[in-house]
Design a protein around this motif. Structure first.
Motif, PDB file in Angstrom:
ATOM      1  N   GLU A  61       0.850  -1.190   0.000  1.00  0.00           N
ATOM      2  CA  GLU A  61       0.000   0.000   0.000  1.00  0.00           C
ATOM      3  C   GLU A  61       0.883   1.236   0.000  1.00  0.00           C
ATOM      4  O   GLU A  61       1.656   1.473   0.935  1.00  0.00           O
ATOM      5  CB  GLU A  61      -0.913   0.006   1.221  1.00  0.00           C
ATOM      6  N   ALA A  62       0.773   2.036  -1.055  1.00  0.00           N
ATOM      7  CA  ALA A  62       1.611   3.223  -1.205  1.00  0.00           C
ATOM      8  C   ALA A  62       1.000   4.423  -0.506  1.00  0.00           C
ATOM      9  O   ALA A  62      -0.200   4.464  -0.238  1.00  0.00           O
ATOM     10  CB  ALA A  62       1.810   3.525  -2.691  1.00  0.00           C
ATOM     11  N   ASP A  63       1.847   5.417  -0.208  1.00  0.00           N
ATOM     12  CA  ASP A  63       1.356   6.685   0.334  1.00  0.00           C
ATOM     13  C   ASP A  63       0.703   7.520  -0.761  1.00  0.00           C
ATOM     14  O   ASP A  63      -0.264   8.234  -0.522  1.00  0.00           O
ATOM     15  CB  ASP A  63       2.521   7.470   0.959  1.00  0.00           C
ATOM     16  N   VAL A  64       1.268   7.435  -1.971  1.00  0.00           N
ATOM     17  CA  VAL A  64       0.772   8.182  -3.127  1.00  0.00           C
ATOM     18  C   VAL A  64       0.830   7.258  -4.341  1.00  0.00           C
ATOM     19  O   VAL A  64       1.795   6.514  -4.504  1.00  0.00           O
ATOM     20  CB  VAL A  64       1.635   9.437  -3.403  1.00  0.00           C
ATOM     21  N   VAL A  65      -0.208   7.312  -5.186  1.00  0.00           N
ATOM     22  CA  VAL A  65      -0.233   6.514  -6.417  1.00  0.00           C
ATOM     23  C   VAL A  65      -0.346   7.453  -7.609  1.00  0.00           C
ATOM     24  O   VAL A  65      -1.201   8.346  -7.632  1.00  0.00           O
ATOM     25  CB  VAL A  65      -1.412   5.517  -6.420  1.00  0.00           C
ATOM     26  N   ILE A  66       0.538   7.264  -8.591  1.00  0.00           N
ATOM     27  CA  ILE A  66       0.508   8.045  -9.823  1.00  0.00           C
ATOM     28  C   ILE A  66       0.295   7.087 -10.990  1.00  0.00           C
ATOM     29  O   ILE A  66       1.039   6.112 -11.146  1.00  0.00           O
ATOM     30  CB  ILE A  66       1.824   8.833 -10.012  1.00  0.00           C
ATOM     31  N   ASP A  67      -0.724   7.363 -11.818  1.00  0.00           N
ATOM     32  CA  ASP A  67      -1.023   6.521 -12.981  1.00  0.00           C
ATOM     33  C   ASP A  67      -0.196   7.009 -14.167  1.00  0.00           C
ATOM     34  O   ASP A  67      -0.321   8.153 -14.594  1.00  0.00           O
ATOM     35  CB  ASP A  67      -2.522   6.599 -13.299  1.00  0.00           C
ATOM     36  N   ASN A  68       0.654   6.135 -14.694  1.00  0.00           N
ATOM     37  CA  ASN A  68       1.489   6.470 -15.843  1.00  0.00           C
ATOM     38  C   ASN A  68       1.087   5.664 -17.073  1.00  0.00           C
ATOM     39  O   ASN A  68       1.917   5.304 -17.896  1.00  0.00           O
ATOM     40  CB  ASN A  68       2.971   6.241 -15.514  1.00  0.00           C
ATOM     41  N   SER A  69      -0.214   5.371 -17.187  1.00  0.00           N
ATOM     42  CA  SER A  69      -0.698   4.629 -18.344  1.00  0.00           C
ATOM     43  C   SER A  69      -0.817   5.513 -19.578  1.00  0.00           C
ATOM     44  O   SER A  69      -0.863   5.012 -20.706  1.00  0.00           O
ATOM     45  CB  SER A  69      -2.074   4.008 -18.043  1.00  0.00           C
ATOM     46  N   GLY A  70      -0.906   6.832 -19.384  1.00  0.00           N
ATOM     47  CA  GLY A  70      -1.093   7.761 -20.501  1.00  0.00           C
ATOM     48  C   GLY A  70       0.149   8.557 -20.811  1.00  0.00           C
ATOM     49  O   GLY A  70       1.261   8.021 -20.854  1.00  0.00           O
ATOM     50  N   GLU A  71      -0.038   9.859 -21.027  1.00  0.00           N
ATOM     51  CA  GLU A  71       1.073  10.739 -21.393  1.00  0.00           C
ATOM     52  C   GLU A  71       2.040  10.921 -20.219  1.00  0.00           C
ATOM     53  O   GLU A  71       1.610  11.136 -19.079  1.00  0.00           O
ATOM     54  CB  GLU A  71       0.546  12.109 -21.830  1.00  0.00           C
ATOM     55  N   VAL A  72       3.327  10.885 -20.526  1.00  0.00           N
ATOM     56  CA  VAL A  72       4.358  11.045 -19.496  1.00  0.00           C
ATOM     57  C   VAL A  72       4.239  12.407 -18.815  1.00  0.00           C
ATOM     58  O   VAL A  72       4.472  12.531 -17.609  1.00  0.00           O
ATOM     59  CB  VAL A  72       5.760  10.864 -20.115  1.00  0.00           C
ATOM     60  N   THR A  73       3.853  13.425 -19.569  1.00  0.00           N
ATOM     61  CA  THR A  73       3.791  14.768 -18.992  1.00  0.00           C
ATOM     62  C   THR A  73       2.776  14.851 -17.856  1.00  0.00           C
ATOM     63  O   THR A  73       3.004  15.569 -16.880  1.00  0.00           O
ATOM     64  CB  THR A  73       3.427  15.800 -20.073  1.00  0.00           C
ATOM     65  N   ALA A  74       1.680  14.119 -17.964  1.00  0.00           N
ATOM     66  CA  ALA A  74       0.660  14.150 -16.909  1.00  0.00           C
ATOM     67  C   ALA A  74       1.185  13.496 -15.638  1.00  0.00           C
ATOM     68  O   ALA A  74       1.062  14.045 -14.533  1.00  0.00           O
ATOM     69  CB  ALA A  74      -0.619  13.456 -17.375  1.00  0.00           C
ATOM     70  N   ALA A  75       1.787  12.311 -15.774  1.00  0.00           N
ATOM     71  CA  ALA A  75       2.337  11.623 -14.609  1.00  0.00           C
ATOM     72  C   ALA A  75       3.540  12.382 -14.055  1.00  0.00           C
ATOM     73  O   ALA A  75       3.725  12.471 -12.837  1.00  0.00           O
ATOM     74  CB  ALA A  75       2.726  10.190 -14.981  1.00  0.00           C
ATOM     75  N   GLY A  76       4.361  12.944 -14.943  1.00  0.00           N
ATOM     76  CA  GLY A  76       5.520  13.716 -14.500  1.00  0.00           C
ATOM     77  C   GLY A  76       5.103  14.941 -13.711  1.00  0.00           C
ATOM     78  O   GLY A  76       5.705  15.261 -12.675  1.00  0.00           O
ATOM     79  N   ALA A  77       4.063  15.612 -14.180  1.00  0.00           N
ATOM     80  CA  ALA A  77       3.565  16.791 -13.465  1.00  0.00           C
ATOM     81  C   ALA A  77       3.034  16.412 -12.091  1.00  0.00           C
ATOM     82  O   ALA A  77       3.191  17.168 -11.123  1.00  0.00           O
ATOM     83  CB  ALA A  77       2.468  17.471 -14.286  1.00  0.00           C
ATOM     84  N   ALA A  78       2.430  15.231 -11.983  1.00  0.00           N
ATOM     85  CA  ALA A  78       1.914  14.767 -10.694  1.00  0.00           C
ATOM     86  C   ALA A  78       3.061  14.518  -9.712  1.00  0.00           C
ATOM     87  O   ALA A  78       2.970  14.867  -8.527  1.00  0.00           O
ATOM     88  CB  ALA A  78       1.082  13.502 -10.880  1.00  0.00           C
ATOM     89  N   LEU A  79       4.154  13.932 -10.200  1.00  0.00           N
ATOM     90  CA  LEU A  79       5.315  13.690  -9.335  1.00  0.00           C
ATOM     91  C   LEU A  79       5.941  15.018  -8.915  1.00  0.00           C
ATOM     92  O   LEU A  79       6.294  15.205  -7.738  1.00  0.00           O
ATOM     93  CB  LEU A  79       6.348  12.825 -10.060  1.00  0.00           C
ATOM     94  N   VAL A  80       6.074  15.941  -9.848  1.00  0.00           N
ATOM     95  CA  VAL A  80       6.646  17.257  -9.538  1.00  0.00           C
ATOM     96  C   VAL A  80       5.797  17.977  -8.493  1.00  0.00           C
ATOM     97  O   VAL A  80       6.324  18.573  -7.543  1.00  0.00           O
ATOM     98  CB  VAL A  80       6.773  18.108 -10.819  1.00  0.00           C
ATOM     99  N   ALA A  81       4.477  17.912  -8.650  1.00  0.00           N
ATOM    100  CA  ALA A  81       3.579  18.574  -7.705  1.00  0.00           C
ATOM    101  C   ALA A  81       3.711  17.975  -6.315  1.00  0.00           C
ATOM    102  O   ALA A  81       3.727  18.703  -5.307  1.00  0.00           O
ATOM    103  CB  ALA A  81       2.138  18.470  -8.184  1.00  0.00           C
ATOM    104  N   TYR A  82       3.840  16.646  -6.246  1.00  0.00           N
ATOM    105  CA  TYR A  82       3.982  16.015  -4.936  1.00  0.00           C
ATOM    106  C   TYR A  82       5.315  16.388  -4.292  1.00  0.00           C
ATOM    107  O   TYR A  82       5.386  16.659  -3.088  1.00  0.00           O
ATOM    108  CB  TYR A  82       3.859  14.497  -5.043  1.00  0.00           C
ATOM    109  N   MET A  83       6.372  16.439  -5.091  1.00  0.00           N
ATOM    110  CA  MET A  83       7.676  16.840  -4.561  1.00  0.00           C
ATOM    111  C   MET A  83       7.637  18.268  -4.038  1.00  0.00           C
ATOM    112  O   MET A  83       8.181  18.564  -2.965  1.00  0.00           O
ATOM    113  CB  MET A  83       8.750  16.685  -5.634  1.00  0.00           C
ATOM    114  N   ALA A  84       7.000  19.163  -4.787  1.00  0.00           N
ATOM    115  CA  ALA A  84       6.900  20.557  -4.355  1.00  0.00           C
ATOM    116  C   ALA A  84       6.139  20.662  -3.044  1.00  0.00           C
ATOM    117  O   ALA A  84       6.512  21.443  -2.147  1.00  0.00           O
ATOM    118  CB  ALA A  84       6.208  21.385  -5.442  1.00  0.00           C
ATOM    119  N   GLN A  85       5.094  19.865  -2.906  1.00  0.00           N
ATOM    120  CA  GLN A  85       4.324  19.844  -1.656  1.00  0.00           C
ATOM    121  C   GLN A  85       5.176  19.343  -0.498  1.00  0.00           C
ATOM    122  O   GLN A  85       5.153  19.912   0.600  1.00  0.00           O
ATOM    123  CB  GLN A  85       3.100  18.940  -1.821  1.00  0.00           C
TER     124      GLN A  85
END
Length: 198
Positions: free
Chosen positions: A166-190
């Motif tokens: 069970e993860a603390d955060v789940v990011i779906d990378n089934s689609g465009e890399v930019t969407a998943a990448g932006a989600a990781l960047v946003a979590y890091m910034a937080q």
């Protein structure tokens, strides 16, 4: 899996451990985030030591032979080591100083080693990269590194690890890399903002 050693004191800085099956795009997303954060001294993208040649995959790692890895273990170069898929992995001791200074670190981890990573680094959070199983199978086949039976074995292992994790955060990378990448960047910034505020 066998864990070799884990001796350190708790650290205040957050450690983001990026987890997911082979082919899920962990390295791609970490590269995306690295480009976004540039040369910030408070953000460290950890380079793992692995007993695998430097040209045997996309991950930027410290390539070591088993003998070199053994010597590094004996010399106290690692905070933590583990073995999986016939390879040995080590996290460099320098990671501790970065976390102790309050900085954020990001590392490509292993779901099978997550419990011991969390014990050794209490500030660690698990960010799991998920991919639709059919898309994951296509990606593994496209990279041409494994046979059909090896790909099937990887998919079975990924499913087995999913069932007990069970993860603390789940990011779906089934689609465009930019969407998943932006989600990781946003979590890091937080995470950075929370560390600075705390």
């Amino acid at each position: 899996m066998q864990v070799f050693e884990s001796h350190r004191s708790p650290s205040p800085g957050p450690l983001i451990v990026v987890l997911g099956p082979s082919g899920s795009g962990k390295d791609t997303l970490m590269s995306y985030a690295r480009n976004e954060f540039g040369d910030r001294s408070d953000v460290l993208f950890v380079k793992r030591a692995i007993t695998r040649p430097a040209d045997a995959g996309s991950e930027d790692h410290i390539a070591m032979t088993d003998a070199e890895f053994d010597a590094s273990v004996d010399g106290g170069a690692f905070s933590l080591t583990w073995a999986a898929n016939g390879l040995r992995y080590g996290l460099p001791r320098a990671l501790e100083a970065h976390l102790a200074s309050g900085g954020l670190a990001v590392v490509n981890g292993s779901r099978g080693a997550w419990s011991i990573i969390r014990q050794v680094f209490p500030s660690a959070v698990a960010v799991e990269i998920k991919v639709d199983p059919d898309i994951l199978a296509q990606r593994l086949e496209a990279r041409g590194r494994e046979s059909a039976s090896e790909i099937e074995a990887r998919l079975r292992r990924a499913q087995a690890l999913d069932n007990g994790f069970e993860a603390d955060v789940v990011i779906d990378n089934s689609g465009e890399v930019t969407a998943a990448g932006a989600a990781l960047v946003a979590y890091m910034a937080q995470a950075i903002a929370e560390a600075q505020a705390g």
